[in-house]
Write a protein that holds these residues in place. Structure first.
Motif, PDB file in Angstrom:
ATOM      1  N   GLY A   1     -17.802  13.455  23.607  1.00  0.00           N
ATOM      2  CA  GLY A   1     -18.205  14.492  22.666  1.00  0.00           C
ATOM      3  C   GLY A   1     -19.179  14.040  21.611  1.00  0.00           C
ATOM      4  O   GLY A   1     -19.770  14.877  20.919  1.00  0.00           O
ATOM      5  N   ASP A   2     -19.375  12.733  21.478  1.00  0.00           N
ATOM      6  CA  ASP A   2     -20.239  12.240  20.416  1.00  0.00           C
ATOM      7  C   ASP A   2     -21.397  11.383  20.917  1.00  0.00           C
ATOM      8  O   ASP A   2     -22.200  10.904  20.128  1.00  0.00           O
ATOM      9  CB  ASP A   2     -19.395  11.422  19.421  1.00  0.00           C
ATOM     10  N   LEU A   3     -21.478  11.175  22.237  1.00  0.00           N
ATOM     11  CA  LEU A   3     -22.502  10.274  22.779  1.00  0.00           C
ATOM     12  C   LEU A   3     -23.133  10.840  24.043  1.00  0.00           C
ATOM     13  O   LEU A   3     -22.436  11.284  24.960  1.00  0.00           O
ATOM     14  CB  LEU A   3     -21.898   8.902  23.105  1.00  0.00           C
ATOM     15  N   THR A   4     -24.453  10.813  24.079  1.00  0.00           N
ATOM     16  CA  THR A   4     -25.197  11.193  25.282  1.00  0.00           C
ATOM     17  C   THR A   4     -26.005   9.994  25.747  1.00  0.00           C
ATOM     18  O   THR A   4     -26.643   9.312  24.940  1.00  0.00           O
ATOM     19  CB  THR A   4     -26.154  12.365  25.004  1.00  0.00           C
ATOM     20  N   GLU A   5     -25.985   9.744  27.051  1.00  0.00           N
ATOM     21  CA  GLU A   5     -26.744   8.629  27.621  1.00  0.00           C
ATOM     22  C   GLU A   5     -27.994   9.143  28.322  1.00  0.00           C
ATOM     23  O   GLU A   5     -27.948  10.138  29.044  1.00  0.00           O
ATOM     24  CB  GLU A   5     -25.895   7.840  28.617  1.00  0.00           C
TER      25      GLU A   5
ATOM     26  N   THR B   1     -25.295  15.817  20.608  1.00  0.00           N
ATOM     27  CA  THR B   1     -24.452  14.757  20.062  1.00  0.00           C
ATOM     28  C   THR B   1     -25.215  13.970  19.008  1.00  0.00           C
ATOM     29  O   THR B   1     -26.452  13.893  19.027  1.00  0.00           O
ATOM     30  CB  THR B   1     -23.986  13.808  21.178  1.00  0.00           C
ATOM     31  N   SER B   2     -24.463  13.324  18.106  1.00  0.00           N
ATOM     32  CA  SER B   2     -25.097  12.566  17.024  1.00  0.00           C
ATOM     33  C   SER B   2     -25.563  11.187  17.478  1.00  0.00           C
ATOM     34  O   SER B   2     -26.437  10.596  16.855  1.00  0.00           O
ATOM     35  CB  SER B   2     -24.124  12.413  15.854  1.00  0.00           C
ATOM     36  N   LYS B   3     -24.976  10.699  18.568  1.00  0.00           N
ATOM     37  CA  LYS B   3     -25.329   9.368  19.068  1.00  0.00           C
ATOM     38  C   LYS B   3     -25.983   9.475  20.444  1.00  0.00           C
ATOM     39  O   LYS B   3     -25.542  10.271  21.281  1.00  0.00           O
ATOM     40  CB  LYS B   3     -24.089   8.475  19.159  1.00  0.00           C
TER      41      LYS B   3
ATOM     42  N   GLU C   1     -34.736  12.271  12.185  1.00  0.00           N
ATOM     43  CA  GLU C   1     -33.947  13.483  11.989  1.00  0.00           C
ATOM     44  C   GLU C   1     -32.467  13.173  11.795  1.00  0.00           C
ATOM     45  O   GLU C   1     -31.666  14.080  11.534  1.00  0.00           O
ATOM     46  CB  GLU C   1     -34.119  14.425  13.177  1.00  0.00           C
ATOM     47  N   GLY C   2     -32.090  11.899  11.977  1.00  0.00           N
ATOM     48  CA  GLY C   2     -30.706  11.514  11.742  1.00  0.00           C
ATOM     49  C   GLY C   2     -29.936  11.114  12.986  1.00  0.00           C
ATOM     50  O   GLY C   2     -28.761  10.722  12.893  1.00  0.00           O
ATOM     51  N   LYS C   3     -30.565  11.195  14.162  1.00  0.00           N
ATOM     52  CA  LYS C   3     -29.886  10.763  15.386  1.00  0.00           C
ATOM     53  C   LYS C   3     -29.770   9.239  15.409  1.00  0.00           C
ATOM     54  O   LYS C   3     -30.714   8.529  15.050  1.00  0.00           O
ATOM     55  CB  LYS C   3     -30.659  11.217  16.629  1.00  0.00           C
ATOM     56  N   LYS C   4     -28.635   8.754  15.817  1.00  0.00           N
ATOM     57  CA  LYS C   4     -28.443   7.312  15.970  1.00  0.00           C
ATOM     58  C   LYS C   4     -28.736   6.960  17.431  1.00  0.00           C
ATOM     59  O   LYS C   4     -27.968   7.309  18.330  1.00  0.00           O
ATOM     60  CB  LYS C   4     -27.022   6.895  15.604  1.00  0.00           C
TER      61      LYS C   4
END
Length: 376
Positions: A19-23, A61-63, A91-94
């Motif tokens: 839910g917080d990470l996309t590859e 996702t944020s990451k 934009e704030g994406k890690k």
């Protein structure tokens, strides 16, 4: 958690790991546009800036993790992707990067655009000068313009690499000109990557190429270890990980200990074959040279030099000369001994020795004086 596929029509797909990470998997050539196969009516799977940015904008996702296994491609297309990544970071994406097998050429710039880069110690990392493919007829002016363009492109790449590694720009330039290859450990040591993955135990072979199409013909100095690990499935320029899975410790993954000739042949069959052929040729030449200078009567020296105690023809010639001198000395010594043993030195002129008259004169001399008085 089972991965949810976001885009499946392209080889370099985007998958949501949780839910917080996309590859983002960049497992193919980087190009300005997709190729098209007229025979199969299919588009290629190249990574293009347009498709990349479209998919990148869909990520919620944020990451984000950019996973790379690519030999690079179009430098301008790679720069466009690099810019898209940097904008998303603003934009704030890690956004971090993981190198799964090979990161080379233009793909290095994409990796450098990420916040951090992790690499497995068995992966490869390569930088080189930008190149241009030329086909057709060109004059001096055309090539001069091409040179200026390549120099400007190189300067831009140097700036990116220097910012990432902290190295001097002249050093970066020299490394690019030399086409420098690093293992994962070396890439971290030289500042191109930030950390190693799987420091204790890792799969050292199956992640090397991951079926990405790599045109190795464009490289001048690919490491032999990479070529040995890759096998061509259809085209000699494409490499795939069709080798069995192996697991090694970090301490042994970059070292091959060879103790026997058979192990050397198994590890480097082509190299050992070249060495054997060269040695056989040299041995044939040595024997030929010996036979050409051989002299009758010295077969023992010749045969010994050819088979039992191999030496060069020049050494054989010296041995023969030495034997001839020895035989000559023995002959002279033997002849002197024969002279001494025969008492020939004690034998005088028997027709005259001891012949004298009563006056103590030699009668033969007196007779000659009478016949030839003028000669006296």
């Amino acid at each position: 958690m089972q991965k949810k596929l976001i885009a499946s029509k392209i080889a370099w797909n985007f998958t949501q790991a949780n839910g917080d990470l996309t590859e983002i998997l960049i497992y193919d050539v980087i190009a300005d546009k997709q190729s098209y196969n007229w025979w199969t009516d299919e588009k290629g799977t190249e990574v293009t800036p347009i498709l990349f940015k479209e998919e990148l904008n869909k990520i919620t996702t944020s990451k984000i993790c950019v996973r790379i296994n690519s030999g690079g491609g179009d430098v301008f297309a790679a720069e466009a992707i690099r810019t898209a990544i940097r904008e998303k970071r603003q934009e704030g994406k890690k956004i971090n990067c993981k190198i799964d097998g090979f990161c080379g050429s233009a793909a290095v710039g994409i990796a450098a655009a990420c916040e951090s880069i992790a690499i497995s110690s068995s992966s490869y990392f390569m930088i080189h000068d930008p190149m241009v493919f030329a086909y057709g007829y060109y004059n001096i002016s055309d090539f001069s313009k091409g040179q200026v363009m390549l120099e400007k492109i190189k300067q831009g790449i140097i700036n990116a690499y220097a910012a990432k590694t902290g190295k001097d720009k002249k050093e970066i330039s020299d490394l690019m000109t030399a086409e420098t290859w690093y293992t994962g450990d070396e890439a971290v040591e030289n500042g191109f990557c930030d950390e190693l993955m799987f420091e204790e135990v890792e799969n050292t072979i199956e992640n090397v190429v991951n079926s990405a199409a790599l045109d190795m013909q464009m490289y001048r100095n690919p490491p032999i270890s990479l070529l040995n690990l890759c096998s061509p499935p259809h085209d000699s320029r494409d490499f795939s990980n069709k080798t069995p899975k192996q697991t090694k410790s970090k301490e042994s993954e970059n070292t091959m200990e060879i103790k026997t000739v058979d192990e050397l042949k198994a590890a480097f069959p082509d190299l050992t074959k070249q060495i054997e052929n060269a040695a056989a040729k040299e041995e044939r030449e040595r024997i030929k040279n010996i036979e050409e200078m051989a002299i009758d009567g010295y077969e023992g020296i010749v045969n010994n030099a050819k088979f039992e105690n191999p030496i060069a023809a020049a050494e054989v010639a010296m041995k023969i000369v030495a034997e001839q001198k020895k035989q000559g000395a023995n002959y002279l010594a033997s002849r002197n001994a024969d002279v001494v043993n025969s008492n020939i030195n004690e034998v005088g002129n028997s027709s005259q020795e001891g012949v004298e008259n009563n006056n103590g004169e030699n009668p033969y001399d007196a007779a000659i004086d009478k016949l030839f008085p003028e000669s006296k």
